[in-house]
Design a protein around this motif. Sequence first.
Motif, mmCIF file in Angstrom:
data_model
loop_
_atom_site.group_PDB
_atom_site.id
_atom_site.type_symbol
_atom_site.label_atom_id
_atom_site.label_comp_id
_atom_site.label_asym_id
_atom_site.label_seq_id
_atom_site.Cartn_x
_atom_site.Cartn_y
_atom_site.Cartn_z
ATOM 1 N N THR A 159 0.837 -1.195 0.000
ATOM 2 C CA THR A 159 0.000 0.000 0.000
ATOM 3 C C THR A 159 0.876 1.251 0.000
ATOM 4 O OG1 THR A 159 -1.503 -1.290 1.366
ATOM 5 C CG2 THR A 159 -1.978 1.052 1.141
ATOM 6 N N GLY A 170 -6.433 1.995 -3.676
ATOM 7 C CA GLY A 170 -7.648 1.213 -3.862
ATOM 8 C C GLY A 170 -7.435 -0.286 -3.863
ATOM 9 N N GLU A 171 -6.783 -0.795 -4.914
ATOM 10 C CA GLU A 171 -6.598 -2.239 -5.059
ATOM 11 C C GLU A 171 -5.540 -2.794 -4.122
ATOM 12 O OE1 GLU A 171 -8.204 -4.772 -6.995
ATOM 13 O OE2 GLU A 171 -9.610 -3.114 -6.705
ATOM 14 N N SER A 172 -4.693 -1.902 -3.603
ATOM 15 C CA SER A 172 -3.588 -2.398 -2.794
ATOM 16 C C SER A 172 -3.795 -2.133 -1.304
ATOM 17 C CB SER A 172 -2.286 -1.748 -3.241
ATOM 18 O OG SER A 172 -2.316 -0.378 -2.903
ATOM 19 N N HIS A 175 -7.005 -4.213 3.343
ATOM 20 C CA HIS A 175 -8.247 -5.010 3.336
ATOM 21 C C HIS A 175 -8.461 -5.691 2.001
ATOM 22 C CE1 HIS A 175 -9.607 -3.979 7.288
ATOM 23 N NE2 HIS A 175 -9.392 -2.690 7.041
ATOM 24 N N LYS A 176 -8.226 -4.929 0.938
ATOM 25 C CA LYS A 176 -8.416 -5.487 -0.416
ATOM 26 C C LYS A 176 -7.461 -6.661 -0.647
ATOM 27 C CE LYS A 176 -11.179 -2.965 -3.256
ATOM 28 N NZ LYS A 176 -12.535 -3.067 -2.948
ATOM 29 N N LEU A 177 -6.204 -6.474 -0.222
ATOM 30 C CA LEU A 177 -5.222 -7.543 -0.415
ATOM 31 C C LEU A 177 -5.639 -8.793 0.361
ATOM 32 C CD1 LEU A 177 -1.874 -5.510 -0.207
ATOM 33 C CD2 LEU A 177 -2.917 -6.494 -2.249
ATOM 34 N N ARG A 178 -6.128 -8.572 1.578
ATOM 35 C CA ARG A 178 -6.586 -9.720 2.390
ATOM 36 C C ARG A 178 -7.772 -10.405 1.729
ATOM 37 N NH1 ARG A 178 -4.498 -8.466 7.586
ATOM 38 N NH2 ARG A 178 -3.779 -10.426 8.490
ATOM 39 N N GLU A 179 -8.700 -9.595 1.202
ATOM 40 C CA GLU A 179 -9.870 -10.171 0.517
ATOM 41 C C GLU A 179 -9.431 -11.060 -0.638
ATOM 42 O OE1 GLU A 179 -12.600 -7.127 -0.786
ATOM 43 O OE2 GLU A 179 -12.901 -6.462 1.291
ATOM 44 N N LYS A 180 -8.437 -10.571 -1.387
ATOM 45 C CA LYS A 180 -7.920 -11.352 -2.505
ATOM 46 C C LYS A 180 -7.383 -12.686 -2.012
ATOM 47 C CE LYS A 180 -6.356 -8.220 -6.163
ATOM 48 N NZ LYS A 180 -5.176 -7.674 -6.821
#
Lengths: 282, 290
Positions: A159, A170-172, A175-180
């Motif tokens: 991030t 946004g994508e990094s 939370h987003k990384l964990r979701e991925k």
Amino acid sequence: MTQPPVLAPARPFFLDAAPGTRFCLYHAADVHTGCRGAFIYVHPFAEEMNKSRRVAACQARALAAQGYAVLQIDLFGCGDSSGDFADARWEIWKTDLAAAHAWLRREIAAPICLWGVRLGALLALDFAHEFQGDIQSLLLWQPVLRGDAYLTQFLRIQTAAEMLAGQAPGESGTHKLREKLYAGESVEVAGYRIAPAIAKGIEAVDAAALVPRQPTHWFELTQEPQRPLSPATSRLASSWAQHGAKPIITRVQCPPFWLAQESDDCPELITATSARFGIPPA
Amino acid sequence: MNIVERPLVFSCHGDWSYGILSLPAAPAARGVLIVVGGPQYRVGSHRQFTLLARHLAAQGIPAMRFDYRGMGDSQGNVRDFEEISDDIRAAVDAFFAESPGLQEVVIWGLCDAASAAIFYAASDSRICGLVLLNPWVRTEEGIARAYLKHYYLKRAFDPDLWKKIMQGRFDGRAAWRSLRTMLETVRRPVKQNGGEIAPWGTGHGGAPALPERMHEGLRRFNGKVLLVLSGNDMTAQEFSDLAKTSRKWQKFLRGPNVQQHQLAGANHTFSQEAWRNQVAQWTTDWIRSW
């Protein structure tokens, strides 16, 4: 044009393991002192491993001069060992430590200790907790206490890198990384590809559940030795104490070498560690 | 992947150094010696050098990487990239001793290792080429110019920065202090012998500045050069700026022995798989192209 060194070199070799081989560097104990014990070095995670390499080598040489053999092993997917980082797994790493232990046991008859740094210290605790063989004591340098918190910190690197490069997180975002990861996708953080399985492995480890049976020598690095221990460290120490484990916690004034932008030698840490394992007065 | 990896131990002025040789089943006569830059050791940031060596070996090119004295596993005091010529020579000797059929070596270096490779190359007839990634040409003036041009000016038009300022999350005083220091550095004229203002100044003790010495090293080197610059890196930017403001650098870079690539978006250490693979591919293609 170069004269040969006086002392024998450490012995580098590739140890057969599954899958592939692991790079090892074996520092035999100095012949004049005899072998008083041995350490298996358990390195930190990702870039922290690289940044710790020189301090680890200096400490290994200092211990060898004091009569301790040191076996440095690069875990699967790390350093010079086989495999891609993306294929590394917490369980494979514990198998690697068992292979290192078996090799060392064949090599010497002296007691074997584990020396873990950062996430390597948490791995050493986890390994020692379930391992059936003999482990004399634990040496922990700035141990990571909770895998889940550590993973969050690690994901933040990505991030931060993207924010510095002028991108919105946004994508990094963490939370987003964990979701991925939870969705079964791997993520790349600062050049290291993290598979969902290893993220899960790291997240599941908590030092509170890994009360050591062995004498434990715990070194915390600080810029201000007068300040009290961090609440997390104190909490863990008292929780361990309730279960009969009393780690010896030593604070050393030293920069966090695993983050260093330039090489740091950390002589204070090496001196303090060596003193702990030094020859006791007669 | 039909390759063998073998650890090497060799000495340099009384200290033990450690390296890894990646050897193909049928090795080519031209090998690659990877020299490490920055505060890294032989595996490189995010294992770039381990993976590069394996990639090259898998393509039939023998590769060696090592820790110079004071770095990683190797003994000795910590030393600067300007003091490692003897280490490189000891490594080349070890490479030749251990790699059957090896006849010539390309040195591959990132950042200050690229500069170290340039200083060494002309002194050893076994060196036939250089792969230079984001070469380190830093002078105080150079970095100040690069910052001003590519960081501060860009940031001034960055809406996020203004949002941050509005929300009070921006340390304005610290930023201004830093900008002022930069401006002062750029404005300070550097006088060479005869009072003429030299755009790139001189190094410590009157020795020619780093870019001058690098140019001289390349001028004396007869081999081929592959230059790779990252699109998103201050060091690469500084090198480009140097090339733009200097006729002799332009002349050198346009020479028949020089090939150049620019990798858009890539950062200093090529910290994405795609960037890393692109660099490995360019390296392999270039080495095979002559």
